[in-house]
Design a protein around this motif. Sequence first.
Motif, PDB file in Angstrom:
ATOM      1  N   GLN A  87     -34.001 -26.020   3.638  1.00  0.00           N
ATOM      2  CA  GLN A  87     -33.495 -25.199   2.543  1.00  0.00           C
ATOM      3  C   GLN A  87     -34.537 -25.121   1.416  1.00  0.00           C
ATOM      4  OE1 GLN A  87     -29.695 -26.630   1.163  1.00  0.00           O
ATOM      5  NE2 GLN A  87     -29.332 -24.849  -0.123  1.00  0.00           N
ATOM      6  N   LEU A  88     -35.165 -26.230   1.102  1.00  0.00           N
ATOM      7  CA  LEU A  88     -36.207 -26.253   0.069  1.00  0.00           C
ATOM      8  C   LEU A  88     -37.432 -25.445   0.495  1.00  0.00           C
ATOM      9  CD1 LEU A  88     -35.909 -30.020  -0.923  1.00  0.00           C
ATOM     10  CD2 LEU A  88     -35.238 -28.047  -2.328  1.00  0.00           C
ATOM     11  N   ARG A  89     -37.731 -25.468   1.787  1.00  0.00           N
ATOM     12  CA  ARG A  89     -38.856 -24.675   2.304  1.00  0.00           C
ATOM     13  C   ARG A  89     -38.555 -23.188   2.185  1.00  0.00           C
ATOM     14  NH1 ARG A  89     -39.549 -22.189   6.690  1.00  0.00           N
ATOM     15  NH2 ARG A  89     -37.900 -23.250   7.817  1.00  0.00           N
ATOM     16  N   ARG A  90     -37.341 -22.792   2.591  1.00  0.00           N
ATOM     17  CA  ARG A  90     -36.957 -21.370   2.490  1.00  0.00           C
ATOM     18  C   ARG A  90     -36.985 -20.888   1.040  1.00  0.00           C
ATOM     19  NH1 ARG A  90     -33.247 -23.066   6.383  1.00  0.00           N
ATOM     20  NH2 ARG A  90     -31.603 -23.260   4.811  1.00  0.00           N
ATOM     21  N   ALA A  91     -36.688 -21.777   0.116  1.00  0.00           N
ATOM     22  CA  ALA A  91     -36.694 -21.424  -1.304  1.00  0.00           C
ATOM     23  C   ALA A  91     -38.101 -21.446  -1.902  1.00  0.00           C
ATOM     24  CB  ALA A  91     -35.779 -22.374  -2.082  1.00  0.00           C
ATOM     25  N   GLY A  92     -39.089 -21.887  -1.128  1.00  0.00           N
ATOM     26  CA  GLY A  92     -40.476 -21.851  -1.574  1.00  0.00           C
ATOM     27  C   GLY A  92     -40.952 -23.060  -2.354  1.00  0.00           C
ATOM     28  N   PHE A  93     -40.229 -24.167  -2.300  1.00  0.00           N
ATOM     29  CA  PHE A  93     -40.643 -25.363  -3.019  1.00  0.00           C
ATOM     30  C   PHE A  93     -41.606 -26.231  -2.215  1.00  0.00           C
ATOM     31  CE2 PHE A  93     -36.481 -24.514  -5.062  1.00  0.00           C
ATOM     32  CZ  PHE A  93     -36.959 -24.278  -6.341  1.00  0.00           C
ATOM     33  N   VAL A  94     -41.452 -26.235  -0.905  1.00  0.00           N
ATOM     34  CA  VAL A  94     -42.324 -27.022  -0.041  1.00  0.00           C
ATOM     35  C   VAL A  94     -42.832 -26.149   1.091  1.00  0.00           C
ATOM     36  CG1 VAL A  94     -41.202 -29.244  -0.531  1.00  0.00           C
ATOM     37  CG2 VAL A  94     -40.416 -27.881   1.401  1.00  0.00           C
ATOM     38  N   ASP A 106     -34.095 -25.584 -11.152  1.00  0.00           N
ATOM     39  CA  ASP A 106     -34.288 -24.702  -9.995  1.00  0.00           C
ATOM     40  C   ASP A 106     -33.903 -25.409  -8.705  1.00  0.00           C
ATOM     41  OD1 ASP A 106     -35.177 -22.556 -11.528  1.00  0.00           O
ATOM     42  OD2 ASP A 106     -37.300 -23.065 -11.270  1.00  0.00           O
ATOM     43  N   LEU A 107     -34.284 -26.672  -8.580  1.00  0.00           N
ATOM     44  CA  LEU A 107     -33.938 -27.444  -7.375  1.00  0.00           C
ATOM     45  C   LEU A 107     -32.426 -27.590  -7.250  1.00  0.00           C
ATOM     46  CD1 LEU A 107     -36.623 -30.272  -7.551  1.00  0.00           C
ATOM     47  CD2 LEU A 107     -36.549 -28.361  -5.938  1.00  0.00           C
ATOM     48  N   VAL A 108     -31.778 -27.928  -8.340  1.00  0.00           N
ATOM     49  CA  VAL A 108     -30.324 -28.131  -8.307  1.00  0.00           C
ATOM     50  C   VAL A 108     -29.613 -26.826  -7.954  1.00  0.00           C
ATOM     51  CG1 VAL A 108     -28.280 -28.716  -9.688  1.00  0.00           C
ATOM     52  CG2 VAL A 108     -30.347 -30.116  -9.860  1.00  0.00           C
ATOM     53  N   ARG A 109     -30.057 -25.703  -8.512  1.00  0.00           N
ATOM     54  CA  ARG A 109     -29.409 -24.421  -8.203  1.00  0.00           C
ATOM     55  C   ARG A 109     -29.581 -24.052  -6.730  1.00  0.00           C
ATOM     56  NH1 ARG A 109     -30.616 -23.575 -13.553  1.00  0.00           N
ATOM     57  NH2 ARG A 109     -32.745 -22.903 -13.131  1.00  0.00           N
ATOM     58  N   VAL A 110     -30.744 -24.368  -6.152  1.00  0.00           N
ATOM     59  CA  VAL A 110     -30.960 -24.071  -4.732  1.00  0.00           C
ATOM     60  C   VAL A 110     -30.065 -24.954  -3.864  1.00  0.00           C
ATOM     61  CG1 VAL A 110     -32.627 -24.355  -2.845  1.00  0.00           C
ATOM     62  CG2 VAL A 110     -33.264 -23.097  -4.902  1.00  0.00           C
TER      63      VAL A 110
END
Length: 148
Positions: A49-56, A79-83
């Motif tokens: 999920q974090l990858r799809r959101a562009g964080f990792v 931003d992390l919490v909202r994702v």
Amino acid sequence: MKVSQRTEYGLRAMVAIAAAAGTDHPVPLRAIAEAEGIPEQFLDQIVAQLRRAGFVKSVRGVNGGYMLSRPAADISVGDLVRVLEGSLAPIGCIREEVAAEEFCGRIRKCHTRNVWLRVMQAVTRALDSISLADVMMDEVAVQEVGGS
């Protein structure tokens, strides 16, 4: 606001990945799971999920794993919490994705809605003001709420 285990684990995983930032060595998912005591299958879902959101970003191969996709200073906890969590709204009538009138017929005469809006705004400001880099540098011991 109650934070889910998904969000707690996600933030802890991001801290573990950020700790390796700048080393050009991706962090294996298994290493994060073991170090943080997070079930690996659940962590896999969270990191995807974090990858799809562009964080990792993921690095494949024998020495593969995960790396931050941008500097830790450019990633806010908000931003992390909202994702991971979704809306920060503590009550349904102020959720952005729901028309207030559709949620509750009392919206035009509700005196408490502004209380929840203020709570959400305060939580949003607080979380958005903390970057992942701030979390990494925070060495101040925080006293437990209610502790003596």
